[in-house]
Design an enzyme around this catalytic site. Structure first.
Site, mmCIF file in Angstrom:
data_model
loop_
_atom_site.group_PDB
_atom_site.id
_atom_site.type_symbol
_atom_site.label_atom_id
_atom_site.label_comp_id
_atom_site.label_asym_id
_atom_site.label_seq_id
_atom_site.Cartn_x
_atom_site.Cartn_y
_atom_site.Cartn_z
ATOM 1 N N ASP A 97 -13.480 65.293 -28.995
ATOM 2 C CA ASP A 97 -13.597 65.806 -27.628
ATOM 3 C C ASP A 97 -14.256 67.182 -27.624
ATOM 4 O O ASP A 97 -14.996 67.533 -28.548
ATOM 5 C CB ASP A 97 -12.201 65.815 -26.974
ATOM 6 C CG ASP A 97 -12.260 65.663 -25.462
ATOM 7 O OD1 ASP A 97 -12.481 66.674 -24.764
ATOM 8 O OD2 ASP A 97 -12.093 64.524 -24.970
ATOM 9 N N ASP A 98 -13.993 67.951 -26.599
ATOM 10 C CA ASP A 98 -14.646 69.236 -26.390
ATOM 11 C C ASP A 98 -14.426 70.169 -27.581
ATOM 12 O O ASP A 98 -13.453 70.045 -28.314
ATOM 13 C CB ASP A 98 -14.075 69.875 -25.112
ATOM 14 C CG ASP A 98 -15.025 70.870 -24.483
ATOM 15 O OD1 ASP A 98 -16.036 71.228 -25.113
ATOM 16 O OD2 ASP A 98 -14.752 71.291 -23.339
ATOM 17 N N LYS A 176 -18.357 60.394 -24.066
ATOM 18 C CA LYS A 176 -17.577 60.764 -22.891
ATOM 19 C C LYS A 176 -18.227 61.981 -22.255
ATOM 20 O O LYS A 176 -18.472 62.982 -22.933
ATOM 21 C CB LYS A 176 -16.133 61.097 -23.289
ATOM 22 C CG LYS A 176 -15.315 61.735 -22.170
ATOM 23 C CD LYS A 176 -13.974 62.252 -22.682
ATOM 24 C CE LYS A 176 -13.269 63.099 -21.629
ATOM 25 N NZ LYS A 176 -11.983 63.660 -22.123
ATOM 26 N N ASP A 178 -17.965 64.834 -19.296
ATOM 27 C CA ASP A 178 -17.131 65.542 -18.327
ATOM 28 C C ASP A 178 -18.017 66.130 -17.225
ATOM 29 O O ASP A 178 -19.245 65.990 -17.252
ATOM 30 C CB ASP A 178 -16.344 66.635 -19.059
ATOM 31 C CG ASP A 178 -14.945 66.814 -18.501
ATOM 32 O OD1 ASP A 178 -14.748 66.583 -17.297
ATOM 33 O OD2 ASP A 178 -14.046 67.199 -19.283
ATOM 34 N N SER A 210 -16.998 60.855 -15.906
ATOM 35 C CA SER A 210 -15.932 61.551 -15.167
ATOM 36 C C SER A 210 -16.300 61.783 -13.714
ATOM 37 O O SER A 210 -15.548 62.403 -12.977
ATOM 38 C CB SER A 210 -15.627 62.900 -15.836
ATOM 39 O OG SER A 210 -15.259 62.736 -17.181
ATOM 40 N N ARG A 235 -13.272 58.166 -15.353
ATOM 41 C CA ARG A 235 -12.042 58.858 -14.964
ATOM 42 C C ARG A 235 -12.038 59.015 -13.446
ATOM 43 O O ARG A 235 -13.065 59.324 -12.842
ATOM 44 C CB ARG A 235 -11.965 60.220 -15.643
ATOM 45 C CG ARG A 235 -11.670 60.160 -17.142
ATOM 46 C CD ARG A 235 -10.228 59.760 -17.440
ATOM 47 N NE ARG A 235 -9.309 60.646 -16.730
ATOM 48 C CZ ARG A 235 -8.998 61.885 -17.137
ATOM 49 N NH1 ARG A 235 -9.512 62.375 -18.237
ATOM 50 N NH2 ARG A 235 -8.162 62.613 -16.429
ATOM 51 N N ASP A 239 -5.851 64.806 -15.396
ATOM 52 C CA ASP A 239 -5.495 64.598 -16.793
ATOM 53 C C ASP A 239 -3.999 64.305 -16.927
ATOM 54 O O ASP A 239 -3.180 64.877 -16.201
ATOM 55 C CB ASP A 239 -5.787 65.858 -17.610
ATOM 56 C CG ASP A 239 -7.269 66.148 -17.746
ATOM 57 O OD1 ASP A 239 -8.083 65.302 -17.332
ATOM 58 O OD2 ASP A 239 -7.604 67.218 -18.254
#
Length: 562
Positions: A97-98, A176, A178, A210, A235, A239
């Site tokens: 992830d990030d 993914k 965001d 997202s 999404r 969260d």
């Protein structure tokens, strides 16, 4: 004590037998009319995998070499997923992830993996995952910067092709994206453009978006047809949190409870009172416009699914400020309920815990073969709530192939928190978390991002998250403050209403679900299996009944009796 379902427990040998039957039934090829999804041939059923974010966050190897996002963590995680049976069960994506990137692009504009985290580069990480039969997942952001402040994908010319080619060259299998530091009004153009760039590389990449969540929170209408045409999953809500903000074990289930209300109603306002420890502002009176729940649910199907976020089943710590902070996200009963509810919702299943050290009970939840078979049902339909609400017993129904059904019955045990005029049981003070507060230890007020906040709090005060005017605040009871004398004067309008004390544990509730409620013929016979505890219910006619305690669920698989 797993609690919950009151019934016979038939051993693991029966579980294996049932699994083989489920798979034989579930994997029969069927021709299904479905909405056209992203044209990459991927995600015919909801994807399954692991995410590093919930536990490890942006912790650096310098802070903690064993509990930070790094090549060694990903290699150890891959080994644990293969050796522990997760990969064989279907959890194949290892999602980085990030915070994987260096803080800035290279001089010629390329994304750069942080050499402190990835000494051998990102392709070496992908090669190792592929050698173990796993997939490399990576994270990006459609805006100028990621949510944690790393380089975003937005360029002045709007061209995503170079980044897409770079991802393909590393062997990325899932991406993914965001939506921080971007204008939600532009997302129905930028996200599809990025998807086209990923497809143009010729490397199949699962595309997780997202954009609906950012549109929802800004009250922009979501075009789910366009979302589905552009993404493999998306999404749509807050969260799920394990323990960063919640201050009681029970409250940590509230992100799940809030999502259930949103999935059933499309209303953020209806979900908010049940999600006080999630990032959404649970006390706001200015909620986003409701989402069209029929369009949202109808968009789910082979090729694309509504993503309810990772689940923190098995979380026993998270990283905060470079330190290991012990937490316990769910009780065993809550873990089983959350997993069954994510299955009935046809959400992707993402492990949000450290698989290297996961306890056996949590592992057994993730590896429930009967529920995984239902989750991977090729019809790909999202379930719908047909009874109940946030405080009353709920019944969810998901249609499966061969005229079968998955029916999840759930007894809520989350107490709502309310926004109220000053009738507080406080006093409470608003504080920044230690890492954000520039004045910890000093009395009085300080201004951070234009918010006047009180900044002294005992280290043990793990409090509710609360957002007001763009400020991320926490509220702590006065007895948790180092000096409560200043807790009162200037925070009246922001004080938190405390929830009423929950009643003692209720007696198990007997719940009956009838064929009429499920739209089944009254005289039809079905073979019933309760999947959470693997209990054969036999041949059923007209209805079935389950005995559940608060917080517990039953997941009943009904197949026509032949």
């Amino acid at each position: 004590g797993m609690g919950g379902f009151q019934g016979l427990h038939l051993g693991f040998d029966v579980l294996i037998t049932m699994r083989s039957v489920c798979f034989e039934v579930a994997m029969i090829a069927v021709a299904l009319p479905v909405a056209v999804a992203l044209d990459n041939g991927l995600v015919r059923v909801p994807w399954m995998g692991f995410s590093a974010w919930e536990v490890f966050r942006d912790t650096t190897p310098q802070q903690d070499p064993h509990h930070s996002l790094s090549e060694s963590l990903i290699r150890e995680t891959a080994d644990a997923m293969v050796d522990g049976g997760f990969a064989e069960a279907g959890y194949t994506i290892v999602w980085i992830d990030d915070a994987w990137a260096a803080k800035d692009r290279s001089a010629d504009g390329a994304l750069v993996p942080d050499p402190a985290r990835w000494p051998n580069g990102m392709k070496a990480v992908g090669d190792y995952l592929h050698s173990r039969g796993l997939l490399l997942g990576l994270y990006g952001d459609i805006g100028t910067r990621t949510c944690a402040g790393y380089p975003g994908l937005k360029r002045p010319d709007g061209d995503f092709s170079r980044d897409a080619e770079q991802l393909a060259s590393w062997g990325v299998d899932a991406f993914k994206v965001d939506g921080c530091n971007a204008d939600p009004k532009t997302m129905d153009e930028t996200y599809p453009a990025l998807g086209r760039a990923l497809n143009a590389t010729g490397r199949p990449m699962i595309y997780s978006c997202s954009w609906p969540d950012y549109e929802r929170s800004s009250s922009y209408p979501i075009n789910f047809t366009k979302v589905r045409d552009s993404c493999n999953s998306w999404r749509i809500f807050w969260d799920v949190q394990a323990g960063q903000y919640a201050n009681t074990q029970a409250a940590r289930f509230d992100c799940v409870a809030g999502y259930l209300e949103f999935a059933a109603s499309g209303s953020t306002e209806q979900a908010a009172p049940f999600s006080p420890s999630c990032p959404g502002d649970w006390r706001s009176t200015n909620h986003p416009a409701p989402t069209d729940v029929d369009s949202m649910r109808g968009a789910a199907g082979p090729g694309g699914f509504n993503d309810a976020d990772m689940l923190p089943i098995g979380v026993n710590y998270t990283m905060s400020g470079g330190r290991v902070v012990p937490v316990k996200a769910f009780t065993p009963t809550q873990a089983r309920s959350a997993f069954a509810l994510w299955v009935v919702l046809a959400s992707p299943l993402m492990i949000g815990a450290d698989v290297r050290t996961m306890d056996p009970d949590s592992k057994s939840v993730w590896l429930n073969r009967g529920l995984i078979a239902a989750h991977q049902d090729p019809l790909g339909k999202q379930g719908v709530r047909i009874r109940g609400n946030a405080t009353a017993p709920q019944v969810w129904k998901r249609e499966l192939v061969n005229n079968s059904l998955l029916v999840v019955v759930y007894i809520p045990d989350v107490v709502p928190l309310r926004r109220e005029p000053p009738a507080w049981s406080g006093p409470y003070a608003l504080v920044y978390s230690d890492a954000q507060c520039p004045n910890v230890g000093n009395h009085g007020q300080t201004s951070v991002s234009g918010c006047k906040v009180l900044c002294e709090v005992k280290p043990g005060c793990d409090a509710f998250n609360y957002g007001e005017g763009g400020c991320s605040l926490r509220a702590c009871p006065a007895n948790q403050l180092s000096n409560p004398s200043w807790a009162d004067p200037n925070t009246t309008s922001y004080r938190m209403a405390s929830a009423p004390a929950p009643p003692g544990p209720p007696l198990p509730t007997l719940l009956t679900v009838g064929w009429g409620e499920l739209d089944l013929a009254p005289s039809a016979k079905y073979d019933g299996i309760e999947l959470i505890y693997n209990t054969t219910l036999g041949v059923l006619t007209g209805s079935f009944s389950v005995n559940l305690s608060a917080g517990a669920s039953a997941a009943v698989h009904l197949s026509p009796h032949l």
